[in-house]
Design a protein around this motif. Structure first.
Motif, PDB file in Angstrom:
ATOM      1  N   THR A   2       1.178  -0.817   0.244  1.00 51.51           N
ATOM      2  CA  THR A   2       0.238  -0.300  -0.051  1.00 51.51           C
ATOM      3  C   THR A   2       0.727   1.387   0.024  1.00 51.51           C
ATOM      4  O   THR A   2       1.706   1.716   0.469  1.00 51.51           O
ATOM      5  CB  THR A   2      -0.941   0.218   0.998  1.00 51.51           C
ATOM      6  OG1 THR A   2      -1.740  -0.951   1.384  1.00 51.51           O
ATOM      7  CG2 THR A   2      -1.650   1.644   0.687  1.00 51.51           C
ATOM      8  N   CYS A  37       4.645  -6.676   6.745  1.00 55.56           N
ATOM      9  CA  CYS A  37       3.655  -5.374   6.832  1.00 55.56           C
ATOM     10  C   CYS A  37       3.651  -4.033   7.615  1.00 55.56           C
ATOM     11  O   CYS A  37       2.849  -3.665   6.623  1.00 55.56           O
ATOM     12  CB  CYS A  37       2.217  -6.300   7.459  1.00 55.56           C
ATOM     13  SG  CYS A  37       2.307  -6.094   8.764  1.00 55.56           S
ATOM     14  N   THR A  38       4.314  -4.148   8.067  1.00 55.00           N
ATOM     15  CA  THR A  38       4.510  -2.517   8.623  1.00 55.00           C
ATOM     16  C   THR A  38       4.322  -1.026   7.999  1.00 55.00           C
ATOM     17  O   THR A  38       4.017   0.175   7.993  1.00 55.00           O
ATOM     18  CB  THR A  38       5.659  -2.363   9.383  1.00 55.00           C
ATOM     19  OG1 THR A  38       5.718  -3.324  10.371  1.00 55.00           O
ATOM     20  CG2 THR A  38       5.297  -1.328  10.039  1.00 55.00           C
ATOM     21  N   MET A  72       0.976  -0.560   6.447  1.00 52.63           N
ATOM     22  CA  MET A  72       0.192  -0.771   7.702  1.00 52.63           C
ATOM     23  C   MET A  72      -0.194   0.891   7.919  1.00 52.63           C
ATOM     24  O   MET A  72      -0.655   1.736   7.990  1.00 52.63           O
ATOM     25  CB  MET A  72       0.267  -1.485   9.189  1.00 52.63           C
ATOM     26  CG  MET A  72       0.235  -2.163   9.101  1.00 52.63           C
ATOM     27  SD  MET A  72      -1.479  -3.157   9.522  1.00 52.63           S
ATOM     28  CE  MET A  72      -1.328  -4.934   9.908  1.00 52.63           C
ATOM     29  N   THR A 131      -1.802   3.217   4.811  1.00 58.63           N
ATOM     30  CA  THR A 131      -3.033   2.703   5.255  1.00 58.63           C
ATOM     31  C   THR A 131      -3.544   4.113   6.067  1.00 58.63           C
ATOM     32  O   THR A 131      -3.957   4.227   5.710  1.00 58.63           O
ATOM     33  CB  THR A 131      -3.222   1.360   5.513  1.00 58.63           C
ATOM     34  OG1 THR A 131      -2.831   0.406   4.044  1.00 58.63           O
ATOM     35  CG2 THR A 131      -5.051   0.608   5.215  1.00 58.63           C
ATOM     36  N   LEU A 132      -2.840   3.768   7.514  1.00 64.92           N
ATOM     37  CA  LEU A 132      -3.301   4.378   8.491  1.00 64.92           C
ATOM     38  C   LEU A 132      -2.932   5.558   8.106  1.00 64.92           C
ATOM     39  O   LEU A 132      -3.529   6.197   8.663  1.00 64.92           O
ATOM     40  CB  LEU A 132      -2.648   3.888  10.352  1.00 64.92           C
ATOM     41  CG  LEU A 132      -3.162   2.961  10.401  1.00 64.92           C
ATOM     42  CD1 LEU A 132      -1.650   2.089  11.411  1.00 64.92           C
ATOM     43  CD2 LEU A 132      -4.766   2.845  10.586  1.00 64.92           C
ATOM     44  N   ARG A 174      -9.670  -0.927  13.421  1.00 64.01           N
ATOM     45  CA  ARG A 174      -9.858  -2.011  13.263  1.00 64.01           C
ATOM     46  C   ARG A 174      -9.893  -2.088  11.430  1.00 64.01           C
ATOM     47  O   ARG A 174      -9.433  -3.118  10.879  1.00 64.01           O
ATOM     48  CB  ARG A 174     -10.998  -2.720  14.338  1.00 64.01           C
ATOM     49  CG  ARG A 174     -10.080  -2.882  15.763  1.00 64.01           C
ATOM     50  CD  ARG A 174     -11.179  -3.935  16.670  1.00 64.01           C
ATOM     51  NE  ARG A 174     -10.432  -3.664  17.326  1.00 64.01           N
ATOM     52  CZ  ARG A 174      -9.578  -4.777  18.098  1.00 64.01           C
ATOM     53  NH1 ARG A 174      -9.071  -5.511  17.837  1.00 64.01           N
ATOM     54  NH2 ARG A 174      -8.740  -4.657  19.800  1.00 64.01           N
ATOM     55  N   LEU A 233      -8.290  -1.126   8.983  1.00 62.15           N
ATOM     56  CA  LEU A 233      -7.053  -2.319   9.335  1.00 62.15           C
ATOM     57  C   LEU A 233      -7.076  -3.350   8.793  1.00 62.15           C
ATOM     58  O   LEU A 233      -6.736  -4.710   7.770  1.00 62.15           O
ATOM     59  CB  LEU A 233      -6.297  -2.107  10.712  1.00 62.15           C
ATOM     60  CG  LEU A 233      -5.082  -1.445  10.732  1.00 62.15           C
ATOM     61  CD1 LEU A 233      -4.653  -1.332  11.763  1.00 62.15           C
ATOM     62  CD2 LEU A 233      -4.180  -1.128   9.913  1.00 62.15           C
ATOM     63  N   ASN A 282      -5.391  -4.765   5.420  1.00 67.00           N
ATOM     64  CA  ASN A 282      -3.952  -5.697   5.773  1.00 67.00           C
ATOM     65  C   ASN A 282      -3.386  -6.819   6.449  1.00 67.00           C
ATOM     66  O   ASN A 282      -4.146  -6.642   7.728  1.00 67.00           O
ATOM     67  CB  ASN A 282      -2.885  -3.681   6.760  1.00 67.00           C
ATOM     68  CG  ASN A 282      -3.473  -3.125   5.196  1.00 67.00           C
ATOM     69  OD1 ASN A 282      -4.002  -2.367   5.260  1.00 67.00           O
ATOM     70  ND2 ASN A 282      -2.112  -2.547   4.697  1.00 67.00           N
ATOM     71  N   CYS A 284      -1.740  -8.973   9.079  1.00 66.05           N
ATOM     72  CA  CYS A 284      -0.792  -9.719  10.222  1.00 66.05           C
ATOM     73  C   CYS A 284      -0.588 -10.577  10.770  1.00 66.05           C
ATOM     74  O   CYS A 284      -1.536 -10.756  11.227  1.00 66.05           O
ATOM     75  CB  CYS A 284      -0.375  -8.652  11.066  1.00 66.05           C
ATOM     76  SG  CYS A 284       1.160  -8.096  11.943  1.00 66.05           S
ATOM     77  N   TYR A 312      -2.641  -7.159  16.348  1.00 65.99           N
ATOM     78  CA  TYR A 312      -3.066  -5.860  16.055  1.00 65.99           C
ATOM     79  C   TYR A 312      -3.313  -5.409  16.753  1.00 65.99           C
ATOM     80  O   TYR A 312      -3.243  -3.903  16.631  1.00 65.99           O
ATOM     81  CB  TYR A 312      -4.656  -5.784  15.385  1.00 65.99           C
ATOM     82  CG  TYR A 312      -4.147  -6.636  13.672  1.00 65.99           C
ATOM     83  CD1 TYR A 312      -3.906  -5.633  13.032  1.00 65.99           C
ATOM     84  CD2 TYR A 312      -4.854  -7.899  13.267  1.00 65.99           C
ATOM     85  CE1 TYR A 312      -4.330  -6.537  11.493  1.00 65.99           C
ATOM     86  CE2 TYR A 312      -4.522  -8.802  11.938  1.00 65.99           C
ATOM     87  CZ  TYR A 312      -3.673  -7.849  11.043  1.00 65.99           C
ATOM     88  OH  TYR A 312      -4.145  -8.976   9.556  1.00 65.99           O
ATOM     89  N   ILE A 319      -1.351  -2.458  16.683  1.00 66.51           N
ATOM     90  CA  ILE A 319      -1.067  -1.659  15.885  1.00 66.51           C
ATOM     91  C   ILE A 319      -2.652  -0.127  16.071  1.00 66.51           C
ATOM     92  O   ILE A 319      -2.513   0.563  15.652  1.00 66.51           O
ATOM     93  CB  ILE A 319      -1.017  -2.131  14.509  1.00 66.51           C
ATOM     94  CG1 ILE A 319       0.026  -3.044  14.086  1.00 66.51           C
ATOM     95  CG2 ILE A 319      -1.796  -1.526  13.393  1.00 66.51           C
ATOM     96  CD1 ILE A 319      -0.014  -3.891  13.280  1.00 66.51           C
TER      97      ILE A 319
END
Length: 150
Positions: free
Chosen positions: A42, A95-96, A99, A102-103, A119, A122, A125, A127, A132, A135
């Motif tokens: 992403t 995945c970071t 993440m 996206t965030l 949530r 996410l 995405n 992980c 989570y 995150i």
């Protein structure tokens, strides 16, 4: 790209993920499933999160592209990156980047999210390491820092 201008020739079949990694050296963008399912690739294109494994590089012509490398610097992390560090929101780190991007896009349009909204955003995405919780906590903390309420 990341606030600068990039001009390059690219094969019409090259996806944006490969262009970023191979031609631009921006290896923070990770390629996981190559089907747009995992979210590892992403990036933000014109203020929207995009799975760059599914987007052709030529489709980004004229667009504003932001990768994880544009969020902060090692000596000056963005509030979101710092919150990930503070809340132990990463383990293997694969995945970071997805993440974070996206965030980042989400927090720009929703500066006061609820836990359930984080949530939900996410949910695209994947992980396999963290569960989570860290995150989600990091996203809420970063939102508070950005609002100036923490």
């Amino acid at each position: 790209m990341n606030g600068g201008s990039v001009e390059a020739e690219v094969n019409v079949r090259t996806n944006l993920a490969d262009f970023l990694r191979q031609q631009q050296g921006l290896t923070g963008t990770h390629v996981g499933c190559e089907h747009g399912v995992c979210g590892a690739c992403t990036v933000i294109v014109d203020e929207r999160p995009v799975r760059c494994c599914l987007m052709l590089a030529v489709q980004a012509d004229g667009a504003r592209v932001e990768t994880v490398e544009g969020l902060g610097k090692p000596e000056a992390l963005s509030p979101l990156q710092q919150a990930f560090t503070n809340h132990h929101a990463l383990q293997c780190g694969f995945c970071t980047p997805g993440m974070l991007m996206t965030l980042e896009a989400f927090l720009r349009v929703n500066p006061s999210p609820t836990r359930d909204e984080v949530r939900d955003v996410l949910s695209g995405n994947l992980c396999r390491c963290t569960g989570y919780q860290g995150i989600v906590d990091a996203a809420l903390d970063a939102a508070a820092v950005r609002r100036g309420t923490r």
